[in-house]
Scaffold this active site. Structure first.
Site, PDB file in Angstrom:
ATOM      1  N   HIS A  27      51.131  28.282 110.760  1.00  0.00           N
ATOM      2  CA  HIS A  27      51.728  28.712 109.501  1.00  0.00           C
ATOM      3  C   HIS A  27      52.966  27.873 109.225  1.00  0.00           C
ATOM      4  O   HIS A  27      53.605  27.360 110.145  1.00  0.00           O
ATOM      5  CB  HIS A  27      52.107  30.196 109.568  1.00  0.00           C
TER       6      HIS A  27
ATOM      7  N   HIS B 276      57.127  31.110 101.300  1.00  0.00           N
ATOM      8  CA  HIS B 276      55.824  30.682 101.833  1.00  0.00           C
ATOM      9  C   HIS B 276      54.716  31.455 101.152  1.00  0.00           C
ATOM     10  O   HIS B 276      54.943  32.467 100.498  1.00  0.00           O
ATOM     11  CB  HIS B 276      55.768  30.908 103.348  1.00  0.00           C
TER      12      HIS B 276
ATOM     13  N   CYS C  63      49.173  28.412 103.015  1.00  0.00           N
ATOM     14  CA  CYS C  63      50.554  28.050 103.327  1.00  0.00           C
ATOM     15  C   CYS C  63      50.826  26.559 103.160  1.00  0.00           C
ATOM     16  O   CYS C  63      51.798  26.156 102.509  1.00  0.00           O
ATOM     17  CB  CYS C  63      50.929  28.504 104.736  1.00  0.00           C
TER      18      CYS C  63
END
Length: 215
Positions: free
Chosen positions: A159, A171, A104
């Site tokens: 994240h 993402h 990420c």
């Protein structure tokens, strides 16, 4: 020209995962293509006007980064998001920072480095601490960074993604969910795990400053 992205079909099932990912795959290739095809042009003036509607604290922070001026960000945001959209489907790879595979933060770092000349911290835990203006959820603009707690530890970032507009974000999610993809902040999972957002583009070295008109 600033581009907006149409909402996706609501996502159904959510699975909690650890690390820099968190969702089961539900979007099909046709849905991703529909999102790509639904991009529509918007005026950069609209984006600029939205900056003046920010909360007072955010206005002061933005002004501080721009030495008393307001940044005009549509070109940078547009460039980052277009590049990100072109990478939909790129596989998830832990520690990945290239088109061979991203995690990420590696995905975000790659886009900001390539398209905005910005070197962001390598991990999401470091990235959330960058000295950039905080943005409330109802004031999000394309290009803002989004941070989530997906590992079961409330408030601890694990994240990150980039806001697209229309409550959508892009993402690099996980191996199981197909890597780079688009999801909705309106999804119950992402809504519950959302921590905060930051306007990292306010720090961009090549953002074009514009002087705010004085009354």
């Amino acid at each position: 020209m600033l581009k907006r992205f149409a909402p996706l079909v609501p996502l159904a099932l959510v699975t909690l995962l650890f690390g820099c990912a968190a969702h089961t795959p539900v979007a099909q290739q046709e849905q991703q293509q529909q999102v790509k095809n639904s991009v529509t042009a918007q005026s950069s003036i609209r984006y600029q006007d939205s900056l003046f509607q920010e909360e007072v604290a955010t206005e002061k922070e933005l002004a501080a980064f721009a030495d008393g001026k307001s940044y005009q960000l549509p070109v940078l945001a547009d460039s980052i998001l277009e590049r990100g959209m072109s990478l939909i489907g790129t596989r998830y790879r832990f520690g990945g920072t290239s088109e061979a595979g991203f995690d990420c933060s590696g995905f975000i770092g790659y886009l900001f480095r390539e398209e905005a000349g910005m070197n962001l911290p390598r991990s999401s835990r470091e990235m959330i601490n960058i000295d950039a203006p905080l943005v409330s959820r109802n004031k999000l603009e394309p290009g803002d960074l989004l941070f989530f707690a997906t590992n079961g530890r409330r408030g601890r970032v694990s994240h990150a993604g980039i806001y697209l507009g229309d409550n959508q974000f892009i993402h690099s999610s996980s191996r199981k969910s197909g890597g780079v993809r688009i999801d909705s902040l309106g999804d119950s999972y992402w809504s519950k795990t959302f921590i905060e957002a930051k306007r990292a583009l306010a720090m961009a070295p090549n953002a074009s400053p514009i002087v705010t008109a004085r009354k």
